[in-house]
Design an enzyme around this catalytic site. Structure first.
Site, PDB file in Angstrom:
ATOM      1  CG  ASN A  50      -0.134   0.215   2.731  1.00 59.88           C
ATOM      2  OD1 ASN A  50       0.177   1.482   2.529  1.00 59.88           O
ATOM      3  ND2 ASN A  50      -0.036  -0.618   3.343  1.00 59.88           N
ATOM      4  CB  CYS A  51       1.353   4.092  -1.940  1.00 61.36           C
ATOM      5  SG  CYS A  51       2.460   2.720  -2.409  1.00 61.36           S
ATOM      6  CB  VAL A  52      -2.428   4.433   2.862  1.00 59.95           C
ATOM      7  CG1 VAL A  52      -3.140   5.538   3.791  1.00 59.95           C
ATOM      8  CG2 VAL A  52      -3.459   3.721   2.328  1.00 59.95           C
TER       9      VAL A  52
END
Lengths: 349, 428
Positions: free
Chosen positions: B241-243
């Site tokens: 993820n790259c939240v």
């Protein structure tokens, strides 16, 4: 070095003019320090001089706020001070409101640094704590010495543009701002220490006290949709392709208002999302998935709704502060009402 | 379950003819790395670089950070179910190349990839300004689907970290630490008088660039379950993820989960640390209800007195955080939650999207909206063209001299919610 110039604001009581019977006393500027101002002057010592004291009755100020404010601003301007000190007002409600109002006005209109002091429950606190520093005092003048000491210390820091430390360190009431700092231990360590205290039933201090949320009750349902003009408002970030207003992917500082009068169906040729908080693939392929323009057009044609308003409003909800969202909503609501929109479909993502 | 972590201290990375570790220096043969990365048909080019602490280097947009590790004396491997056989990990011996990291970068997949500055103001906020980083700037073929793009770059990082980890086989460690968690009933018998504590770790699972993988399973598709803490140290959980950069857990964070490490520090003296409950943060309400019911049920089933709950991301997952907290408190179990804040650039706004009075013990990683000013760096690894578009950026945030004004949100790990940093926020 020349002394800093200070103007002090007090009410009729502390000026020795009289009690409640003199509360309608009109604003008056007196040269030098008066009443508690003498103690302030002693505490400022050689560093600052109270050049004038402005006295105003509490009733006069509260009942003629605009006039009082304007008159006093004129008096302060003539003295061109470096600092404006009001009170302390302790738990006197009208005095607290007057101190807060005039101090924040002086700061905002004249650009002169200002502060006051009052008791936590003074109604002036919630009104003005965000605009100016309010030194926390006890609820009566018994606390005068202590209050003056802290007000002078903070006042001198403001005058010298020194760093203002935490509310606990400086003695001012929390202003409602969250500010970052580096703690001594990393977060996981702090969390475990807090849990151990909580399990032992020992006192512990949360790093963030939960806010009270304002919940909005929905309006009663609309009986006849076939006569209703409907608008779309979204926090899902749908914008004309290319995002002409550069709405931020997160922490939006603005919203857009976009014409859809020519559109029966949104496609990847004309619309997309600016939102950075969800998988944009499906919204970019067909923005109707976030704002159902195609379905609403069908319903319009079938007579199931009166009409779809020619514009939609969009921002990105991602990380956008509640304060910004509230401000956008207030403007959008005004615009909707002036365009005779009767119902709104709000979509989020 | 007992795991021995054997740290091999890496104080420098250099390119060399042979990939090897000598005298605390990691030598990397570019060709070795390149051929490994280029195995993936989606990747058309990889630029390999080295960023060391204190250098005038900016890496952006960063997707993931991985610590090179390798399992020795074991038939299991790191990242089970992804690049090793899907066997239960967390026992035996693991070499850790402490002080080094693999950082993946390249053209942006989404808005939520971030910045690592190796020096200056930005460096204060990211733990990866202190590691020697092997940087992979991966370029995929045009027209690639976003999902494939994310997966290819994610696997490139994992594969390279694994390759580097394997270079340490046969080396003597500089320091050794042993972590052990007994089966539940034995553990409780061993420390009958200590309060029993579990760790509830919430995993980001909102969709593309918001995913986490557990033994190769997309966390969207799990129901909450229990892990031995040492499983995390062997790559049981992997970031996909790259939240927002500031509060996503990179794979490095999972490998070095500080809640686990700090709970172990007090285990047997002040608390009895019994295990980890993992849960997800799906977007559908039914999933939120099911998962939070299950975390509460599992916490009750384990019979714990208290839990630490860590969040990942913000906004939508705030609801999962509060649901977990409320339902676990309702079981009579004490909770402390770790989150971060979005209080606006001036800090005056309400910082969370959900709240409850039961959440009375909160640790914060800081206000992610606070602005930071980043001076230009001599070298950029990756691309600067997205700096106004990533979450935390805004139109016109790059001055003529290259100085960037940006929210902390854009810095990798800045307001991390497993409590990796010292950053916090307080009332003014």
């Amino acid at each position: 070095m020349a002394k800093f110039k200070v103007v002090h604001y007090i009410n009729q009581f502390y000026a020795g003019i009289g009690g409640e019977e003199k509360a309608d006393h009109m604003p008056e500027a007196i040269k030098g320090a008066v009443g508690p101002g003498l103690a302030f002057q002693a505490a400022f010592g050689e560093q600052a001089e109270i050049v004038a004291t402005i006295v105003c009755g509490d009733s006069f100020y509260n009942e003629n706020m605009e006039k009082a404010r304007e008159t006093i601003l004129g008096m302060v301007k003539q003295c061109s001070p470096d600092l404006f000190v009001a009170g302390p007002a302790f738990n006197a409600g009208r005095y607290g409101v007057a101190c807060g109002d005039i101090a924040s006005s002086v700061q905002n209109s004249l650009g002169v640094k200002a502060l006051s002091g009052m008791y936590l429950e003074n109604p002036g606190v919630d009104l003005y704590k965000k605009s100016i520093y309010l030194i926390e005092t006890k609820n009566s003048a018994v606390d005068m010495r202590n209050a003056i000491k802290k007000m002078v210390s903070l006042g001198l820091k403001l005058l010298k543009s020194e760093e203002i430390l935490t509310p606990q360190e400086e003695g001012y009431l929390k202003r409602g701002f969250r500010k970052n700092y580096f703690a001594d231990k990393r977060g996981s360590h702090r969390a475990i220490d807090m849990l151990i205290q909580k399990m032992k039933k020992d006192p512990f201090t949360t790093e963030f006290a939960m806010p009270t949320f304002d919940r909005v009750n929905p309006n009663p349902a609309i009986k006849d949709m076939s006569q209703t003009k409907i608008a779309i408002v979204t926090s899902g970030g749908i914008v004309p392709k290319g995002n002409p207003d550069h709405i931020e992917s997160s922490s939006a500082s603005k919203y857009g208002k976009y014409d859809i009068s020519k559109f029966r169906d949104l496609t990847d040729q004309d619309h997309e999302t600016a939102h950075g908080g969800y998988d944009p693939t499906f919204a970019n392929l067909d923005s109707d998935r976030v704002i159902p323009v195609d379905v609403l057009r069908d319903m319009e044609k079938e007579g199931r709704i009166g009409e779809l308003f020619n514009f939609f409003y969009a921002t990105t909800g991602n990380g956008t502060s509640v304060a910004n969202a509230k401000a956008f909503a207030a403007e959008i609501a005004k615009d909707l009402i002036s365009n005779d929109v009767q119902a709104v479909i709000l979509t989020s993502t | 379950m007992r795991l021995e972590l054997r740290d091999i201290l890496i104080k420098n990375i250099q390119f060399g003819d042979v990939s090897e570790i000598k005298n605390h220096t990691l030598y990397v043969n570019r060709q070795d790395i390149e051929s490994l990365v280029m195995e993936d048909e989606h990747i058309k080019e990889v630029l390999i670089d080295i960023a060391r602490p204190g250098e005038e280097v900016r890496i952006t947009p960063v997707k993931d950070v991985i610590e090179p590790r390798v399992k020795i004396d074991s038939d299991t491997g790191m990242f089970p179910g992804v690049i090793s056989k899907v066997r239960t990990v967390g026992t035996g011996k693991t070499n850790v190349l402490k002080g080094s990291a693999v950082v993946t970068s390249g053209r942006i997949v989404g808005f939520q990839e971030g910045i690592i500055d190796m020096t200056g103001e930005g460096a204060k906020y990211t733990p990866f300004s202190e590691t020697n980083n092997l940087v992979l700037v991966c370029h995929c073929h045009d027209q690639i689907k976003a999902q494939d793009h994310e997966k290819s770059v994610r696997l490139a990082g994992i594969k390279v970290a694994n390759f580097i980890g394997e270079l340490s086989i046969g080396l003597e460690p500089d320091q050794v630490a042993v972590y052990e968690t007994l089966p539940l009933l034995q553990n409780i018998l061993k420390y009958p008088d200590l309060p029993k504590v579990a760790y509830v770790q919430m995993l980001q699972s909102q969709g593309l660039l918001h995913d986490t993988h557990v033994y190769g399973v997309d966390a969207k598709n799990i129901i909450p379950t229990i892990l031995y803490p040492t499983e995390l140290m062997d790559g049981a959980i992997m970031s996909g993820n790259c939240v927002s950069a500031c509060d996503k857990n990179t794979t490095y964070h999972h490998q070095n989960n500080c809640v686990v490490h700090d709970l172990y520090k007090k285990h047997g003296t002040e608390i009895n640390f019994v295990g980890v409950i993992i849960t997800n943060e799906n977007v559908y309400l039914a999933d939120k209800e099911r998962s939070s019911d299950w975390t509460a049920k599992l916490a009750e089933f384990l019979g714990v007195d208290g839990v630490i709950i860590s969040q990942e991301g913000f906004g939508n997952p705030d609801t999962d955080l509060i649901m977990n907290c409320k339902k676990i408190e309702e079981k009579g179990i004490d909770t402390v939650i770790i989150t971060d804040e979005y209080a606006g650039r001036d800090g005056a706004s309400q910082p969370l999207a959900d709240a409850d009075e039961k959440a009375n013990a909160v640790v914060t990683g800081g206000n992610a909206n606070e602005l930071v000013i980043l001076k230009p760096m001599k070298k950029v690894m990756g691309h600067m063209e997205f700096i106004d578009k990533i979450a935390g950026g805004f139109n016109g945030n790059v001055a003529e001299d290259g100085t960037i004004t940006i929210e902390l949100q854009a810095i990798i790990g800045a307001t991390n919610e497993i409590g990796f940093n010292k950053l916090s926020a307080r009332d003014y």
